[in-house]
Design a protein around this motif. Structure first.
Motif, PDB file in Angstrom:
ATOM      1  N   ARG A  49      11.945 -12.789 -38.633  1.00  0.00           N
ATOM      2  CA  ARG A  49      12.322 -12.524 -37.244  1.00  0.00           C
ATOM      3  C   ARG A  49      12.366 -13.839 -36.450  1.00  0.00           C
ATOM      4  O   ARG A  49      13.313 -14.093 -35.698  1.00  0.00           O
ATOM      5  CB  ARG A  49      11.288 -11.566 -36.642  1.00  0.00           C
ATOM      6  N   ILE A  50      11.330 -14.668 -36.618  1.00  0.00           N
ATOM      7  CA  ILE A  50      11.267 -15.940 -35.891  1.00  0.00           C
ATOM      8  C   ILE A  50      12.451 -16.820 -36.258  1.00  0.00           C
ATOM      9  O   ILE A  50      13.118 -17.394 -35.388  1.00  0.00           O
ATOM     10  CB  ILE A  50       9.926 -16.673 -36.193  1.00  0.00           C
ATOM     11  N   VAL A  51      12.740 -16.922 -37.546  1.00  0.00           N
ATOM     12  CA  VAL A  51      13.848 -17.766 -37.991  1.00  0.00           C
ATOM     13  C   VAL A  51      15.157 -17.242 -37.413  1.00  0.00           C
ATOM     14  O   VAL A  51      15.981 -17.999 -36.894  1.00  0.00           O
ATOM     15  CB  VAL A  51      13.902 -17.815 -39.537  1.00  0.00           C
ATOM     16  N   HIS A  52      15.329 -15.927 -37.485  1.00  0.00           N
ATOM     17  CA  HIS A  52      16.569 -15.339 -36.986  1.00  0.00           C
ATOM     18  C   HIS A  52      16.750 -15.631 -35.498  1.00  0.00           C
ATOM     19  O   HIS A  52      17.794 -16.136 -35.073  1.00  0.00           O
ATOM     20  CB  HIS A  52      16.551 -13.834 -37.239  1.00  0.00           C
ATOM     21  N   LEU A  53      15.687 -15.320 -34.725  1.00  0.00           N
ATOM     22  CA  LEU A  53      15.765 -15.529 -33.275  1.00  0.00           C
ATOM     23  C   LEU A  53      15.965 -17.001 -32.947  1.00  0.00           C
ATOM     24  O   LEU A  53      16.770 -17.359 -32.079  1.00  0.00           O
ATOM     25  CB  LEU A  53      14.507 -15.001 -32.577  1.00  0.00           C
ATOM     26  N   GLY A  54      15.231 -17.871 -33.631  1.00  0.00           N
ATOM     27  CA  GLY A  54      15.263 -19.294 -33.324  1.00  0.00           C
ATOM     28  C   GLY A  54      16.582 -19.923 -33.723  1.00  0.00           C
ATOM     29  O   GLY A  54      17.172 -20.696 -32.959  1.00  0.00           O
ATOM     30  N   VAL A  55      17.079 -19.623 -34.911  1.00  0.00           N
ATOM     31  CA  VAL A  55      18.239 -20.329 -35.444  1.00  0.00           C
ATOM     32  C   VAL A  55      19.540 -19.698 -34.952  1.00  0.00           C
ATOM     33  O   VAL A  55      20.452 -20.394 -34.531  1.00  0.00           O
ATOM     34  CB  VAL A  55      18.193 -20.359 -36.988  1.00  0.00           C
ATOM     35  N   ILE A  56      19.611 -18.361 -35.024  1.00  0.00           N
ATOM     36  CA  ILE A  56      20.878 -17.702 -34.675  1.00  0.00           C
ATOM     37  C   ILE A  56      20.987 -17.516 -33.167  1.00  0.00           C
ATOM     38  O   ILE A  56      22.024 -17.769 -32.565  1.00  0.00           O
ATOM     39  CB  ILE A  56      20.989 -16.332 -35.381  1.00  0.00           C
ATOM     40  N   GLU A  57      19.891 -17.032 -32.575  1.00  0.00           N
ATOM     41  CA  GLU A  57      19.991 -16.673 -31.154  1.00  0.00           C
ATOM     42  C   GLU A  57      19.410 -17.722 -30.221  1.00  0.00           C
ATOM     43  O   GLU A  57      19.299 -17.478 -29.014  1.00  0.00           O
ATOM     44  CB  GLU A  57      19.346 -15.301 -30.935  1.00  0.00           C
TER      45      GLU A  57
END
Lengths: 571, 539
Positions: A49-57
């Protein structure tokens, strides 16, 4: 394996009975392991979740902070659950071993001293200590892991299916293979372990064989060539073992291969899915979150199984040790029933049972005993011994003097006939016994005497010890009866040990005292003390029965019985 | 730690093998890390490119290099793990051989008669478990610890290249703490318990043996239950200590795991800072935490191994002690030259075991070369001790004894778990098959083994267990007869041999020993071979 071959199914049944008795601990360990598995999954969810939020969003640090806090919480929970799991597992093994030891000790008591004497104390002790300890890994590691290797992969599989059913199918494709893996790993590991244990035990057997015969090798001047033989044999076994290992390791390599390939396939599938190259199935819905989470969970899916395969040798060790323990316990049915009074776990403190006063004699009526059918040791013995008598049993060696003493002690039951000692069955009350080897424990003189008479006073102990001529030795010790029996590593001589045993009899005030060759193998000084002590006991009105050839002892007796040719008669 | 030194030296004698084994382990570890890290990088990269493509923006991604890399790591992990296990098991078996051979050489340098305390089944079984503790030292402890340190270093270097030095230092600090907890802290927190438990186990064993030896007395007094309960408590105390050690190992394992996971969290947190400032790309940001998570596998073996190090040290210390005992030189007794034509000269001999009345005092004996002397005495009269003194196995407490070189048949039949041939060749390593058959004929065993499939190569099993007592005795006798020493001492040569066989073989043996000096010890005249004179011992 000992004399009796034990079916491996019987061993498994015994192990599962032990497990049943300690189900609570195993369940606790499995629960903690499952919790650790859950925490791992949550950790991976947060990470993805952290990676997704940080990198994509492109989420800001403050937005991510609570997720990071959750992540740290999850890994802390995971660590705590892991710690608790090992703790509970260790406690489980502790309980199991206690139960197993209790079983073996109960068997010892039911067998009685005579049957136990057939096996060396060293190997019985090895069973009680080492073999029971060999059960540790099975209960602490293998058994909980077996359940965990089903639960944790199942949870992960369900989650992956929820995220992307095609990736789930990749894992599932290997899921029907899991029982197959288990069997493969099992068979492979079992074979490997068998092989390995066999080779190791054969090698150590050969090594010990040479060490045992070292004196002989030295006498022939052959120690150097024996060292070369050890070297050659070991090398030979090594080459043979490696041939088998090449095959045996393949099964775990297969597990390793499937795990690696599954991760690789999933990674590539997710990658292509994220690029949008795959136009069918659920892959259009893949995000970095779900893709990364599936990837992070894939190794965790196989990890419990890999751990299980590492623990397989614990199972093999437990099965081996269990077989030997069961081989011993298996004779229980054939064990002498005579020591019945002793079967209860707690002593019915026999020292306080005073025999009935009115039945003042020992009666043997029509007693027969044969160890082999055609070879009776005693046949139709009828004998009455009055209370207070001093009886010497004499006769050629092997004529049955000791057997008669064992019957009177209740260590042996007659084939037919009846034995009443002071109106009670033999061996149902406390009496004095002096075998050919003295017996002492590490501890003080007082400890040694209180072993059999826990409530006697210090003064009584001092008197008893000086009655058997150990007074001067005690005076040389700083703390008298409270000094260690074997000080500065110096043991007692055989004669001193025998006198210590005799002192136990003095202090206990038994009505009946049985002694097997009380002076055999003693030097003349000790002999005098033993004779003097027996005389004092006789004067105190005790009933003494001993086997002997010694003329001074024969003179001490007021009745001499000749045991010969299966008969007992007065001389 | 220095009790391990001689054994570490022994293990280190195969540096190339250890190095290759460690290299294979490293390959397996790096493949595992590489597989996950590259997969993570690939997924993030494709996710970013996928978004651009979905937005119809121009973007390319190289699918072949990472795809190939992932497939390569998947295969290399399997292959290197397989090779590593095979190779290192080979190493362990080799180390086992090295350690046993070295130990055997040390033990066999023991002075004759000095080894009395180093016998007994208890000592032998302890010896085995102590040796076993040492032969896996490399595979369980040294190699994993060294590799974990190396991989940690590589990861820190990787972090400094991908991220920056400051973050790499932070990660390094957390990992050093994790390594310390898995190794040094586990060791210091368990070493006392381990060695205490090892001692407890020894004294428990003694107590159990005492309990069993006194079982008759305890049963008579009705105390087996009470004393047994006491033993149970002792055993329980010892396993409670083990539970304590196991729990500590478990908590240290969990603690080191926690720190490894925290290092991944830290890398991710710090990485986001660099990501936002554009210093690192998304895929690289993901790669490092995944590598760090993979370190858990590298560290997982350490706490268990370091928790057992205390016990391993105790094992090593015990083995060193046994060998030191072996090194001590026996006190040299008086030695005097034998007069001409004399095979044995004994003057003023006294034999005494500690705490026992002396067996002999002022014992004198002179035996001419070529004489046949029988010595008779009932059991316990000290015949065998006398034989041991003659053969130089037992040092007399007083007086002296000199003899020609001798072949000695001990009272106890000692056969080795080996072929008949190997057992016989001890007497004369140069003997031909024909000689072996001749000497077997002397003891009436030639026919017995001619009918065996393997003949001279018949396997004799543990302690000659495939033979009857009498047969085993005659094999031992044949072995002594094969030796060409001028003096032959036979202690109860015919134990377990039936009367008919004894009568058949006695004249054959007498003829075979023609010209040599023979001293036979026995309990009765019918158990002796031919004699010129007979001495009687004791009363």
């Amino acid at each position: 394996m000992t004399e009796t071959q034990v079916e491996s199914s019987a061993v498994r049944r015994w192990l599962s009975d032990l497990a049943k008795g300690n189900r609570r601990w195993i369940q606790g360990s499995v629960a903690a392991g499952t919790l650790a598995g859950f925490a791992t999954i949550i950790q991976m969810v947060f990470l993805a979740r952290i990676v997704h939020l940080g990198v994509i969003e492109n989420a800001s640090a403050s937005m991510l902070a609570p997720l990071f806090a959750g992540l740290v919480l999850a890994i802390t929970l995971r660590a705590i659950a892991q710690g608790v799991q090992t703790h509970l597992a260790a406690r489980c093994s502790e309980q199991v071993r206690r139960t197993a030891r209790r079983q073996i000790h109960r068997y010892w008591r039911n067998s009685g001293p005579l049957a136990l004497g057939q096996t060396s104390a060293g190997s019985l002790a090895r069973e009680w200590i080492d073999h029971v300890d060999a059960l540790h890994g099975y209960f602490a590691r293998f058994l909980p892991q077996m359940t965990l290797s089903l639960i944790v992969p199942l949870i992960i599989l369900l989650l992956v299916f929820y995220l992307d059913w095609l990736a789930g199918i990749f894992l599932l494709l290997s899921a029907p293979l899991i029982p197959l893996f288990m069997a493969l790993v099992g068979m492979g590991a079992e074979k490997l372990n068998q092989q390995h244990f066999e080779v190791i035990s054969r090698l150590s057997g050969q090594f010990l064989d040479k060490v045992r015969g070292l004196t002989t090798l030295q006498l022939f001047g052959q120690t150097e060539s024996a060292a070369e033989v050890i070297q050659q044999r070991s090398d030979h076994y090594r080459r043979v073992t490696l041939k088998t290992l090449r095959i045996a390791f393949l099964s775990s390599a297969v597990l390793e291969f499937f795990a690696s390939v599954a991760i690789a396939v999933i990674a590539i599938y997710i990658g292509f899915g994220l690029l949008g190259y795959i136009t069918y199935g659920p892959s259009q819905d893949l995000t970095l979150f779900s893709g990364l989470l599936i990837l992070l969970l894939a190794p965790e899916f196989f990890q419990p199984l890999r751990t299980l395969s590492q623990y397989y040798h614990d199972r093999a060790a437990a099965l081996g040790a269990g077989a030997e323990i069961l081989a011993r316990l298996g004779d229980e049915q054939t064990a002498s029933p005579a020591a019945d009074h002793d079967v209860e776990e707690s002593d019915n403190d026999l020292s306080f049972v005073t025999p009935a006063v009115d039945s003042g004699s020992i009666q043997l009526s029509d007693v027969s005993l044969a160890f082999r059918a055609d070879h009776p040791v005693l046949s139709n013995i009828g004998l009455t011994v009055a209370k207070g008598d001093v009886i010497a049993l004499t006769g050629p060696s092997g004529s049955g003097k000791s057997t008669l003493l064992h019957l009177l002690a209740g260590f042996l039951a007659p084939d037919s006939g009846d034995i009443k000692v002071f109106g009670k069955p033999a061996g149902t009350f406390a009496f004095g016994w002096l075998g050919q080897t003295g017996f002492l424990v590490h501890g003080t003189w007082a400890d040694n005497l209180r072993l059999t008479s826990p409530n006697v006073s210090d003064v009584a102990i001092e008197t008893a010890l000086s009655n058997v001529g150990l007074g001067p030795l005690l005076e040389s010790r700083d703390q008298g009866i409270h000094s260690k029996v074997s000080e500065d590593g110096q043991g007692l001589s055989g004669g001193q040990a025998r006198r210590l045993s005799l002192a136990r009899i003095f202090v206990a005030d038994y009505d009946l005292i049985l002694l097997d060759e009380p002076t055999a193998g003693l030097d003349s000084d000790t002999e005098i003390f033993v004779l003097e002590a027996l005389r004092k006991l006789a004067l105190a009105g005790k009933t003494l029965i001993f086997s002997t050839h010694h003329h001074a002892l024969l003179a001490l007796a007021n009745r001499v019985l000749l045991v010969s040719g299966g008969e007992v008669r007065d001389v | 730690m220095f009790e391990l030194k001689p054994w570490l030296k022994l293990i280190g004698a195969r540096p190339t093998r250890l190095f290759i084994g460690a290299l294979l382990m490293l390959a397996a570890l790096l493949s595992g890390l590489g597989l996950l890290a590259l997969s993570g990088w690939f997924i993030t990269e494709t996710a970013l490119v996928g978004i651009l493509l979905a937005a119809s923006l121009p973007a390319t991604v190289n699918l072949y290099v990472p795809g190939g890399g992932i497939r390569f790591f998947a295969v290399s992990r399997t292959v290197s793990r397989y090779l590593e296990r095979l190779y290192n098991h080979d190493t362990v078996l080799r180390l086992l051989t090295d350690i046993r051979v070295a130990l055997f050489r040390k033990l066999s340098s023991v002075g004759r008669g000095q080894r009395r305390e180093l016998t007994g089944a208890q000592w032998l079984s302890r010896l085995t478990s102590d040796v076993d503790a040492l032969d896996t030292l490399y595979l369980r402890l040294i190699a994993p610890a060294a590799l974990a340190a190396l991989v940690t270093l590589l990861v820190v270097v990787l972090a400094s290249v991908l991220f920056n030095i400051r973050i790499a230092a932070g990660i390094g600090l957390i990992l050093v703490a994790a390594f310390g907890i898995a190794t040094l802290a586990t060791y210091t927190r368990t070493v006392k318990i381990s060695s205490r438990q090892s001692d407890q186990q020894e004294s428990l064993r003694t107590a159990v043996v005492e309990h069993l030896e006194g079982f008759a007395e305890l049963t008579a007094a009705g105390r087996t239950g009470k004393h047994g309960a006491w033993l149970m408590r002792q055993a329980h105390q010892s396993s409670s200590e083990q539970v304590k050690a196991d729990s500590r190992i478990g908590w240290h394992q969990a603690g080191s795991n926690l720190l490894i996971n925290l290092s991944a969290v830290f890398a991710l947190w710090a990485g986001f800072g660099l990501f936002r400032s554009g210093e690192v790309s998304g895929p690289v940001l993901v790669l490092l935490p995944i590598v760090l998570l993979g370190l858990a596998e590298v560290y997982s073996m350490l706490p268990e191994a370091f928790g057992k190090l205390g016990a391993t040290q105790a094992s090593a210390a015990r083995l060193n002690r046994d060998c030191r005992q072996a090194d001590s030189v026996p006190a040299a007794g008086e030695v005097i030259a034998l007069p001409v034509n004399t095979a044995l000269l004994v003057k003023n001999l006294a034999v005494k075991y500690p705490d026992h009345a002396p067996l002999f005092t002022h014992f004198d004996l002179q035996i001419q070369a070529g004489e046949r002397v029988g010595i008779l005495g009932h059991s316990g009269s000290g015949k065998s001790s006398l034989g041991d003194v003659f053969a130089g196995l037992l040092t007399p407490s007083n007086g002296f004894c000199s003899s020609l070189p001798c072949a000695y048949l001990t009272q106890k039949t000692v056969l080795f778990e080996d072929t008949l041939r190997a057992n016989l060749l001890l007497g004369d390593p140069e003997a031909s098959d024909a000689q072996l058959w001749r000497v077997l004929e002397l003891v009436d065993l030639a026919d017995r083994f001619q009918t065996e499939r393997d003949q001279l190569d018949t396997w004799l099993g543990s302690s000659g267990s495939r033979l009857s007592g009498g047969e085993a005795r005659r094999v031992a006798l044949a072995r002594v007869l094969l030796s060409s020493e001028p003096l032959v001492i036979l202690d109860e040569p015919f134990t377990g041999v039936d009367a008919a066989t004894r009568e058949r073989i006695t004249p054959l043996i007498d003829a075979w020993l023609e010209g040599r000096t023979v001293i036979s010890l026995a309990h009765g005249p019918d158990a002796l071979p031919g004699t010129d004179r007979v001495l009687y011992l004791g009363v």
